[in-house]
Each structure stands twice: as structure tokens, then as C-alpha cells.
Design an enzyme around this catalytic site. Structure first.
Site, PDB file in Angstrom:
ATOM      1  N   TYR A   1     -27.729  13.016  22.553  1.00 29.69           N
ATOM      2  CA  TYR A   1     -26.948  12.936  23.788  1.00 29.69           C
ATOM      3  C   TYR A   1     -25.664  13.712  23.597  1.00 29.69           C
ATOM      4  O   TYR A   1     -24.997  13.586  22.566  1.00 29.69           O
ATOM      5  CB  TYR A   1     -26.627  11.468  24.108  1.00 29.69           C
ATOM      6  CG  TYR A   1     -25.748  11.287  25.332  1.00 29.69           C
ATOM      7  CD1 TYR A   1     -26.239  11.550  26.608  1.00 29.69           C
ATOM      8  CD2 TYR A   1     -24.427  10.846  25.213  1.00 29.69           C
ATOM      9  CE1 TYR A   1     -25.439  11.380  27.736  1.00 29.69           C
ATOM     10  CE2 TYR A   1     -23.621  10.658  26.334  1.00 29.69           C
ATOM     11  CZ  TYR A   1     -24.132  10.931  27.590  1.00 29.69           C
ATOM     12  OH  TYR A   1     -23.339  10.759  28.711  1.00 29.69           O
TER      13      TYR A   1
ATOM     14  N   ASP B   1     -22.067  18.097  17.280  1.00 32.27           N
ATOM     15  CA  ASP B   1     -21.441  17.162  18.215  1.00 32.27           C
ATOM     16  C   ASP B   1     -21.166  15.882  17.434  1.00 32.27           C
ATOM     17  O   ASP B   1     -22.064  15.067  17.230  1.00 32.27           O
ATOM     18  CB  ASP B   1     -22.362  16.919  19.412  1.00 32.27           C
ATOM     19  CG  ASP B   1     -21.732  15.970  20.429  1.00 32.27           C
ATOM     20  OD1 ASP B   1     -20.638  15.433  20.153  1.00 32.27           O
ATOM     21  OD2 ASP B   1     -22.339  15.761  21.496  1.00 32.27           O
TER      22      ASP B   1
ATOM     23  N   LYS C   1     -14.336   9.792  21.345  1.00 27.37           N
ATOM     24  CA  LYS C   1     -14.322   8.407  20.882  1.00 27.37           C
ATOM     25  C   LYS C   1     -13.156   8.114  19.919  1.00 27.37           C
ATOM     26  O   LYS C   1     -12.026   8.031  20.378  1.00 27.37           O
ATOM     27  CB  LYS C   1     -15.699   8.029  20.328  1.00 27.37           C
ATOM     28  CG  LYS C   1     -16.777   8.217  21.436  1.00 27.37           C
ATOM     29  CD  LYS C   1     -18.095   7.548  21.213  1.00 27.37           C
ATOM     30  CE  LYS C   1     -18.904   7.598  22.500  1.00 27.37           C
ATOM     31  NZ  LYS C   1     -20.004   8.543  22.531  1.00 27.37           N
TER      32      LYS C   1
HETATM   33  C1  LIG Z   1     -20.244   9.592  23.712  1.00 28.12           C
HETATM   34  C2  LIG Z   1     -20.787  10.922  23.393  1.00 28.12           C
HETATM   35  C3  LIG Z   1     -20.562  12.036  24.218  1.00 28.12           C
HETATM   36  C4  LIG Z   1     -19.881  11.923  25.543  1.00 28.12           C
HETATM   37  O1  LIG Z   1     -18.558  11.500  25.425  1.00 28.12           O
HETATM   38  P1  LIG Z   1     -17.840  10.849  26.705  1.00 28.12           P
HETATM   39  O2  LIG Z   1     -16.454  10.601  26.228  1.00 28.12           O
HETATM   40  O3  LIG Z   1     -18.608   9.624  27.042  1.00 28.12           O
HETATM   41  O4  LIG Z   1     -17.898  11.874  27.779  1.00 28.12           O
HETATM   42  C5  LIG Z   1     -21.022  13.268  23.805  1.00 28.12           C
HETATM   43  N1  LIG Z   1     -21.656  13.409  22.635  1.00 28.12           N
HETATM   44  C6  LIG Z   1     -21.892  12.377  21.807  1.00 28.12           C
HETATM   45  C7  LIG Z   1     -22.583  12.605  20.504  1.00 28.12           C
HETATM   46  C8  LIG Z   1     -21.471  11.096  22.173  1.00 28.12           C
HETATM   47  O5  LIG Z   1     -21.735  10.069  21.364  1.00 28.12           O
END
Ligand SMILES: *Cc1c(COP(=O)(O)O)cnc(C)c1O
Length: 428
Positions: free
Chosen positions: A145, A240, A268
């Protein structure tokens, strides 16, 4: 299952004001036999709903709160930040303190830019990769994701390997065409993509520790392979690390594996619970961004001074000893949950295992899961029963079988003793 009248009424009201009653779909308790809890405050490892029911929180805002709720040092830093103003829309020193601190610890990062969410960070990283390489296509892996960016809301298509289609309404076909989808671990598929789309692939993006569809721990060899093929083809490797960054180690999976991404995205934990995302890369890559370079990117609230202070204060607490402590607390929690699941109600949940990596854990009825297709398709029903049972005992997990659990430094031995007690006694 007894949600109170107050919470039921709040959810009814919420559904009239907000689509589905929530501002993010995973909060909706979809498929559960109870309404979402409405929380009014939190402290340490605990969160309290509007009926004053106390829960041990293993959702922790889906990851940012690695120190726990309302860490006193962060609170103090935020209070002092408040007295200085909370948005300038201009240059300020607070983001520099944070960047300087981060690049001193992240060997793969020479410059950073702050945005407001993980999604925004990914969006910027993709545009930057395309701008730098002057190519359009991106390889993404099924099960990873990357936020709700159009080009990442893509699933494997029904056609040939690598073909893709939108996983959300509203994503144009044209956008889907530039995303190539592969299964995690599919070395041959990646090679074939680079042959079929020679000189067209701008980047491979991956969660080096996929943790948004359960915990799909990847062998290091696969990540090394991605690094090599990117080097051979002049494509960029994007890690990511929005979940894994500052979570599994300070330098995330890049530190653990020793593999350097060309671009890294954070979110995060980097804001310590305030809205922050970031991208980092070499100076050469980063200077393709406006105002120096031709890749446009901007943000009214970017590098918000309050959020910068929240992030820096949080990250300064994340010493090597803190990671050791987090992992050892996690192991105790995993052992308790596992043993409880083995014995509860004549083995009702005995099929479940608790997989874990650093301070992340995932409850799943299987021993080894490395790609989306390994996840049993029927996990939701069993998980929902388990979730509701734990909720009744004052233990709050993320309300979805595909979400991982998060342990914070506030989950200390006292909390673990409390967890043990709660697993023995129902409260509702
Ligand atoms: C949470 C998450 C996102 C998205 O971040 P948001 O702050 O919710 O937009 C993108 N990539 C990864 C790996 C994530 O865990």
C-alpha cells in the site's frame, strides 16, 4: 456485544455528516457486529472511549505513536511550540533542525522535503522519479500500500503478467496503464517487465517491509535483486518506509538490509502523531524539485512548525536502546496473545499465529506469508470474532484482519501485566 447508546447515537450522527461515518475507511468497523468506538482521550498505552471504557491500544493511530499517547516530552515541546505560532507559510528553523538530525542518521539521504502525509510523500516521490529519469512507468507490487495516490490504487489485471487495472472507481484507465503490477517475490516477472518496457520504467516502488496487507516479510535477496536491476537499467528504487521507517530501526529497512534506495518516503512516526510526510534522496535527485528543478511540488502547511517539533522530539527518543526495549516488549506481548489464543474457549482461536517483526505484529491463521496470494481468503470471519472478544476485554486492535498491531514504548511491563489480566477476565 454491547456498544452503548451514546456510541450508537454518535455513529448514527456521524453517518449523516460524514460518508460511512468515518474520515478513513479502515475506521468503520465494516463487517464487525459492533459500531466503531468513539474515543475521547488517550494516555500512554491506553485509549478511552466516550463511555470512559479503557482499552490497551495496539492500533496506536496506525503507527505514528511509537512513544505512546501523550508522551510528556512531546507534549511539552508542542506546548512551547504553540506559544510561537503554528503556521508561518515561510522559512523557519524548526524543519532544519529535523532534517539535520535525520540526515546525520540516514546515510541514503542528503536532502529532504516535508509534506503532510504519507500519500503526499509517495505522490511526490513518483513524480520526482519520473522527472529525473524522463520515463513514465512504475513497477508496484500487489499487496503493498502506498497511500491513495491515483497511480497506486491499482491491482493486477486479468490479462498478462504486469497488466493492471484500477482498484478504485475514479482512477482513469490511462493512469492505470503506467503502473505495472507484479507479485512480491516475482523475480522473473520483474525481469520480463524491464524487457517488455525497455527504457520506459522510471522506478520500482516497494514497501521493503510490506505491512499494510498483513505483514509480508520479504527475503533480503529479493530487495537486493530490485536494487541490482534498477542499477542495470537506470531505473530508481523507491523504498516506501512510511510504516517501517523509524519503526523497525531508526533507518528503517534500508538500515536493516543495508540496501540503499534512491528515494525514500516517510510518514507516520516522522511526525510523532502530527501530520507529516517526507521524501529523502541524494542532493542530485532532490534538486530536480522546484524551485531549482522542473518537478513541481508545493504545500501551504508543509513543514508545519508544530509538526516539525513533534517529530523531532519523538525521533530524538528513538535511541538504539529504545529499539531493543521495544522489541523485547513486543516479544512478551506476542507470547501472551499467542498462548491465550491457543487455549481460549477450547481452542476457538487456536488456528491463529502471531507473526512479528520488530514492534509490528500480525494475527493470521498461517505460519509463513510472503505475498498477497498466501493470505487465506477467509481470514476476516475468524479475525472479527477474535477482535470482538479482545474488545470486550479492553484490548483494542486495528479493526481489520489485514492491519498489523503496533507496540509503543509506553507498552511497559505494567501494561503487559494488565494485558495478562485482561486476557483472563472479560470487562463487558
Ligand atoms: C500509511 C502509509 C501510506 C499513506 O500514508 P498516509 O499518511 O495515510 O497518507 C503510504 N505508504 C505506506 C507504506 C503506509 O504505511
Amino acid at each position: 456485544m454491547s456498544e452503548s447508546k451514546k456510541q450508537t447515537e454518535l455513529f448514527i450522527k456521524s453517518k449523516t455528516l460524514v460518508p460511512g461515518g468515518v474520515h478513513s475507511p479502515v475506521r468503520s468497523f465494516k463487517g464487525l457486529h459492533t459500531t466503531p468506538r468513539f474515543f475521547e482521550r488517550a494516555e500512554g498505552a491506553y485509549i478511552y472511549d466516550v463511555d470512559k471504557t479503557e482499552y490497551i491500544d495496539f492500533c496506536m493511530s496506525f503507527g505514528p505513536l511509537i512513544l505512546g499517547h501523550r508522551n510528556p516530552k512531546v507534549e511539552e515541546a508542542l506546548r512551547s511550540g504553540l506559544t510561537r505560532g503554528w503556521s508561518f507559510g515561510a522559512c523557519e528553523p524548526y524543519s532544519l533542525d529535523l532534517v539535520e538530525f535525520l540526515i546525520s542518521k540516514l546515510p541514503h539521504v542528503e536532502q529532504m522535503r516535508f509534506v503532510n502525509s504519507g500519500t503526499e510523500a509517495v505522490m511526490t516521490a513518483l513524480r520526482l522519479a519520473r522527472g529525473v529519469t524522463e520515463r513514465n512507468k512504475i513497477i508496484k507490487f500487489n499487496g503493498c500500500y502506498h497511500g491513495h495516490v491515483d497511480s497506486m490504487l491499482i491491482k493486477a489485471g486479468s490479462g498478462l503478467a504486469g497488466t493492471a487495472e484500477a482498484s478504485s472507481a475514479g482512477v482513469p484507465e490511462g493512469v492505470a496503464q503506467d503502473t505495472l503490477i507484479l507479485e512480491l517475490g516475482d523475480v522473473e516477472g520483474v525481469k520480463k517487465c524491464f524487457v517488455d518496457h525497455k527504457d520506459q520504467i522510471a522506478a520500482i516502488i516497494i514497501e521493503p517491509l510490506p505491512a499494510n496487507n498483513g505483514l509480508l516479510i520479504q527475503p533480503k535477496e529479493f530487495l537486493s535483486f530490485l536494487r541490482e536491476i534498477c542499477d542495470q537499467t537506470c531505473a530508481l528504487l523507491i523504498f516506501d518506509e512510511v510504516i517501517s521507517g523509524f519503526r523497525v530501526a531508526f533507518g528503517g529497512m534500508a538500515e536493516i538490509t543495508g540496501i540503499k534506495p534512491d528515494i525514500v518516503t516517510y510518514g507516520k512516526i516522522i511526525g510523532g502523531g502530527l501530520p507529516v510526510g517526507a521524501i529523502g534522496a541524494s542532493k542530485f535527485i532532490m534538486e530536480h524539485l522546484a524551485p531549482i528543478g522542473k518537478v513541481y511540488q508545493a504545500g501551504t502547511l508543509s513543514a508545519n512548525p508544530l509538526a516539525m517539533v513533534g517529530g523531532l522530539t519523538t525521533l530524538k527518543e528513538m535511541t538504539p536502546e529504545a529499539y531493543v526495549r521495544l522489541e523485547s516488549q513486543t516479544k512478551k506481548i506476542v507470547a501472551l496473545l499467542s498462548s491465550w489464543m491457543q487455549h481460549f474457549n477450547n481452542g476457538e482461536f487456536a488456528a491463529f499465529k502471531v507473526l512479528h517483526f520488530a514492534s509490528l505484529f500480525w494475527i493470521v491463521p498461517k505460519d509463513e506469508v510472503q505475498k498477497l496470494a498466501d493470505i487465506p481468503t477467509n481470514i476476516t470471519e475468524g479475525f472479527n470474532k477474535l477482535f470482538e472478544e479482545l474488545l470486550n476485554r479492553g484490548v483494542y486492535l486495528a479493526p481489520n484482519a489485514y492491519e498489523v498491531g503496533f507496540v509503543s514504548l509506553a507498552h511497559n511491563d505494567e501494561v503487559i501485566r494488565d494485558l495478562e489480566h485482561r486476557l483472563e477476565h472479560r470487562i463487558q
